[in-house]
Design an enzyme around this catalytic site. Structure first.
Site, PDB file in Angstrom:
ATOM      1  N   SER A  80       0.820  -1.210   0.000  1.00 52.31           N
ATOM      2  CA  SER A  80       0.000   0.000   0.000  1.00 52.31           C
ATOM      3  C   SER A  80       0.857   1.265   0.000  1.00 52.31           C
ATOM      4  CB  SER A  80      -0.933   0.007   1.213  1.00 52.31           C
ATOM      5  OG  SER A  80      -1.855  -1.066   1.139  1.00 52.31           O
TER       6      SER A  80
ATOM      7  N   THR B  25       1.652 -10.092 -11.059  1.00 54.36           N
ATOM      8  CA  THR B  25       0.873 -10.882 -12.010  1.00 54.36           C
ATOM      9  C   THR B  25       1.658 -11.028 -13.305  1.00 54.36           C
ATOM     10  OG1 THR B  25      -1.193 -10.055 -11.058  1.00 54.36           O
ATOM     11  CG2 THR B  25      -1.319 -11.006 -13.267  1.00 54.36           C
TER      12      THR B  25
ATOM     13  N   GLU C 275      -4.725  -3.878  -6.778  1.00 50.77           N
ATOM     14  CA  GLU C 275      -4.872  -2.503  -7.283  1.00 50.77           C
ATOM     15  C   GLU C 275      -5.239  -1.522  -6.161  1.00 50.77           C
ATOM     16  OE1 GLU C 275      -3.765  -2.191 -10.043  1.00 50.77           O
ATOM     17  OE2 GLU C 275      -4.503  -3.568 -11.561  1.00 50.77           O
TER      18      GLU C 275
END
Length: 379
Positions: free
Chosen positions: A133, A159, A363
């Site tokens: 974060s 990813t 995200e």
């Protein structure tokens, strides 16, 4: 279930019809097997690229399809309803193309047709083991060596790690804080770029993330994307749009869960009638459907702001927050509607329940979304 929407053009309707046909033919039948065995669907992603689905929101002049974000997000919703890992792959790849598209040099932008056509799959290397974060505190560092850059550090939760053809590496080239971060573009296979073993994840097992270690990774000077020290701004610009992609994935997953649970409730009988006739189940289905519709409305409203060139980052945060929380609630309730059958892998709601959880994390966690929204209110 097909939900009618007002779309900009007839071409958009045709595109969504093509996506449904492709998703039903190429995705739905493969999802369970790939997820069960953890097989990355590279050829399936390549098929989507050949069909024009990997560059939808980018201009045709750059190799994209020139579609509004409103249309692109509805494509993601359809894909997610058949196989979430594929929809997430399209969303992450679209995010990964942004730095070169928006800030790349003329030479770097020559890669766009292959990126947007799916020949080159992208990865977005921002998060780190000690900094998810708090992206401005990242520690991966790139130093000048006279001819270019030498990168050392570790990225986490990436990813497409080990499968991507190019990587956006956000690293520290200056002092502490956001102003010391830059973006570098690296090709897969470059010595010193070392993807690690995939994580053992709760869901999305066919596209499990992994760490990437940079061990004296040498990159030419022309691999800097944008200005030195401008990497954090590039990262945040891309993430605003990327959050809408994840929100659309959540809507697709939630809609699939509603449709499956409703069909089951029509057929499953107890006490001499379908369980959907009992208010305890019927009202649960009504709440599930309402949450998905509300999530979809938030997502498309934010997309229309983006398409109109208006500020949309706060609305994207709201959409990501609400849609992913809704997907978690809806998939949980879908398991409950099926009862014991919802807890076994014979029915897909068990997998959807596990997959929904990650959407509240990627995200930007939903706690971060609440922070972004609350700060905008009291600023």
């Amino acid at each position: 279930m097909t939900v009618d929407r007002i779309l900009p053009t007839e071409e958009a309707y045709d595109l969504l019809d093509l996506t449904r046909e492709l998703a039903d033919r190429e995705l739905a039948a493969k999802a369970d097997d790939h997820e069960r065995h953890g097989v990355f669907p590279r050829e399936t992603i390549r098929t989507l690229g050949l069909s024009g689905l990997l560059g939808l929101p980018y201009p045709e002049a750059d190799g994209g399809a020139g579609q509004p974000y409103e249309v692109y997000l509805q494509v993601l919703e359809i894909l997610a309803g058949r196989w979430l890992a594929i929809a997430e792959a399209v969303s992450v790849h679209t995010l990964s193309c942004y730095p070169v598209y928006a800030h790349g040099t003329e030479r770097q932008r020559k890669l766009l047709p292959d990126m947007l056509g799916g020949d080159l799959l992208g990865a977005y290397a921002l998060s780190e083991p000690q900094g998810g974060s708090d992206a401005a505190a990242l520690q991966t560092r790139a130093t000048h060596d006279g001819a270019g850059w030498v990168v050392n550090g570790t990225k986490a939760w990436i990813t497409h790690a080990g499968h991507a053809d190019f990587y956006n590496i956000f690293c520290r080239t200056g002092g502490p804080g956001a102003s010391g971060i830059s973006c570098l573009l690296a090709d897969a296979g470059t010595p010193g770029l070392l993807p690690q073993k995939p994580e053992r994840t709760m869901g999305l097992r066919s596209s499990a993330p992994a760490q990437i270690v940079f061990d004296d990774l040498h990159l030419d000077a022309d691999r800097l994307v944008g200005a030195e020290g401008g990497g954090f701004r590039i990262a945040m610009e891309a993430l605003d749009a990327g959050r809408l992609g994840i929100a659309a994935c959540a809507v697709g997953l939630g809609q699939a869960a509603v449709d499956y649970a409703a069909a089951y409730a029509r057929e499953r009988e107890q006490f001499g009638k379908p369980i959907g006739d009992f208010q305890g189940v019927g009202f649960m289905l009504a709440d599930m459907a309402t949450q998905v519709s509300a999530a979809r409305a938030l997502v498309l409203a934010a997309a229309r702001l983006k398409d109109a060139g208006r500020p949309f980052s706060i609305e994207a945060a709201k959409a990501k927050l609400f849609a992913t929380d809704a997907a978690m609630r809806v998939t949980t309730d879908a398991v409950q509607v099926l009862g014991g059958y919802g807890y076994v892998s014979d029915h897909p709601v068990e997998r959807w329940f596990r997959e929904a959880k990650v959407l509240q994390i990627v995200e930007g966690t939903n706690q971060i979304q609440r922070l972004v929204i609350s700060r905008s209110l009291v600023r």
